[in-house]
Design a protein around this motif. Structure first.
Motif, short mmCIF file in Angstrom:
data_model
loop_
_atom_site.label_atom_id
_atom_site.label_comp_id
_atom_site.label_asym_id
_atom_site.label_seq_id
_atom_site.Cartn_x
_atom_site.Cartn_y
_atom_site.Cartn_z
N UNK A 1 -11.57 15.46 21.25
CA UNK A 1 -11.55 14.93 19.89
C UNK A 1 -12.02 15.97 18.89
N UNK A 2 -11.84 17.25 19.24
CA UNK A 2 -12.36 18.31 18.38
C UNK A 2 -11.73 18.33 17.00
N UNK A 3 -10.55 17.77 16.82
CA UNK A 3 -9.90 17.76 15.51
C UNK A 3 -10.19 16.51 14.70
N UNK A 4 -11.04 15.65 15.22
CA UNK A 4 -11.33 14.37 14.57
C UNK A 4 -12.71 14.41 13.93
N UNK A 5 -12.80 14.04 12.67
CA UNK A 5 -14.09 13.96 11.97
C UNK A 5 -14.73 12.63 12.35
N UNK A 6 -15.87 12.69 13.01
CA UNK A 6 -16.56 11.48 13.46
C UNK A 6 -17.81 11.24 12.63
N UNK A 7 -18.10 9.98 12.41
CA UNK A 7 -19.34 9.61 11.73
C UNK A 7 -20.53 10.01 12.60
N UNK A 8 -21.67 10.18 11.96
CA UNK A 8 -22.89 10.59 12.67
C UNK A 8 -23.18 9.60 13.81
N UNK A 9 -23.43 10.14 14.97
CA UNK A 9 -23.78 9.32 16.13
C UNK A 9 -22.58 8.83 16.93
N UNK A 10 -21.38 8.99 16.42
CA UNK A 10 -20.20 8.49 17.13
C UNK A 10 -19.86 9.33 18.36
N UNK A 11 -20.14 10.62 18.33
CA UNK A 11 -19.85 11.46 19.49
C UNK A 11 -20.60 10.96 20.72
N UNK A 12 -21.88 10.69 20.56
CA UNK A 12 -22.68 10.20 21.67
C UNK A 12 -22.24 8.80 22.09
N UNK A 13 -21.91 7.95 21.12
CA UNK A 13 -21.48 6.59 21.44
C UNK A 13 -20.17 6.61 22.23
N UNK A 14 -19.21 7.44 21.80
CA UNK A 14 -17.96 7.56 22.53
C UNK A 14 -18.19 8.10 23.94
N UNK A 15 -19.06 9.09 24.06
CA UNK A 15 -19.36 9.65 25.38
C UNK A 15 -19.94 8.58 26.30
N UNK A 16 -20.87 7.79 25.80
CA UNK A 16 -21.44 6.71 26.61
C UNK A 16 -20.38 5.69 27.03
N UNK A 17 -19.49 5.34 26.09
CA UNK A 17 -18.44 4.37 26.40
C UNK A 17 -17.48 4.90 27.46
N UNK A 18 -17.13 6.18 27.35
CA UNK A 18 -16.23 6.79 28.33
C UNK A 18 -16.92 6.85 29.70
N UNK A 19 -18.17 7.28 29.73
CA UNK A 19 -18.91 7.33 30.98
C UNK A 19 -19.00 5.94 31.62
N UNK A 20 -19.28 4.94 30.82
CA UNK A 20 -19.38 3.57 31.32
C UNK A 20 -18.05 3.10 31.89
N UNK A 21 -16.95 3.39 31.20
CA UNK A 21 -15.63 2.98 31.68
C UNK A 21 -15.31 3.62 33.03
N UNK A 22 -15.61 4.92 33.15
CA UNK A 22 -15.34 5.63 34.41
C UNK A 22 -16.19 5.07 35.54
N UNK A 23 -17.48 4.89 35.29
CA UNK A 23 -18.37 4.39 36.33
C UNK A 23 -18.02 2.97 36.74
N UNK A 24 -17.66 2.14 35.77
CA UNK A 24 -17.25 0.76 36.07
C UNK A 24 -15.98 0.75 36.92
#
Length: 75
Positions: A9-32
Motif C-alpha cells: 500500500x506504499x502508494x496509498x495515503x493512510x490516516x494516522x494509525x491505519x498502517x498498524x490497524x491494517x497490519x493487525x487485521x491482515x495478521x488476524x485474517x491469516x492466523x484465523x
C-alpha cells in the motif's frame, strides 16, 4: 511449494494509525484462516520488528533467512 502473500500500500495515503490497524487485521485474517485449516500441526510464527507482517514456517532455523529475504525485497 512456497506460499507468499504481499500487500503493498506504499502508494496509498493512510490516516494516522491505519498502517498498524491494517497490519493487525491482515495478521488476524491469516492466523484465523490457518487455524481453520488444521493442515500443519506445528509451525513457528514470527512477527518481524523491522516491518509489519508475519512469517510462519515449519523450521525455526530458517526464519532469519526468510525474514532477511523478505526485508530485502521491501527496500
Amino acid at each position: 511449494m512456497s506460499n507468499r502473500f504481499v500487500v503493498d500500500l506504499s502508494g496509498v495515503k493512510l490516516a494516522k494509525g491505519m498502517e498498524e490497524k491494517l497490519a493487525r487485521n491482515i495478521q488476524q485474517a491469516v492466523l484465523t484462516g490457518l487455524a481453520e485449516t488444521h493442515t500443519q500441526p506445528e509451525m513457528v510464527l514470527r512477527f518481524p520488528k523491522e516491518w509489519l507482517g508475519l512469517i510462519l514456517h515449519l523450521d525455526q532455523r530458517q526464519l532469519p533467512a526468510i525474514e532477511k529475504e523478505i526485508g530485502g525485497l521491501m527496500r
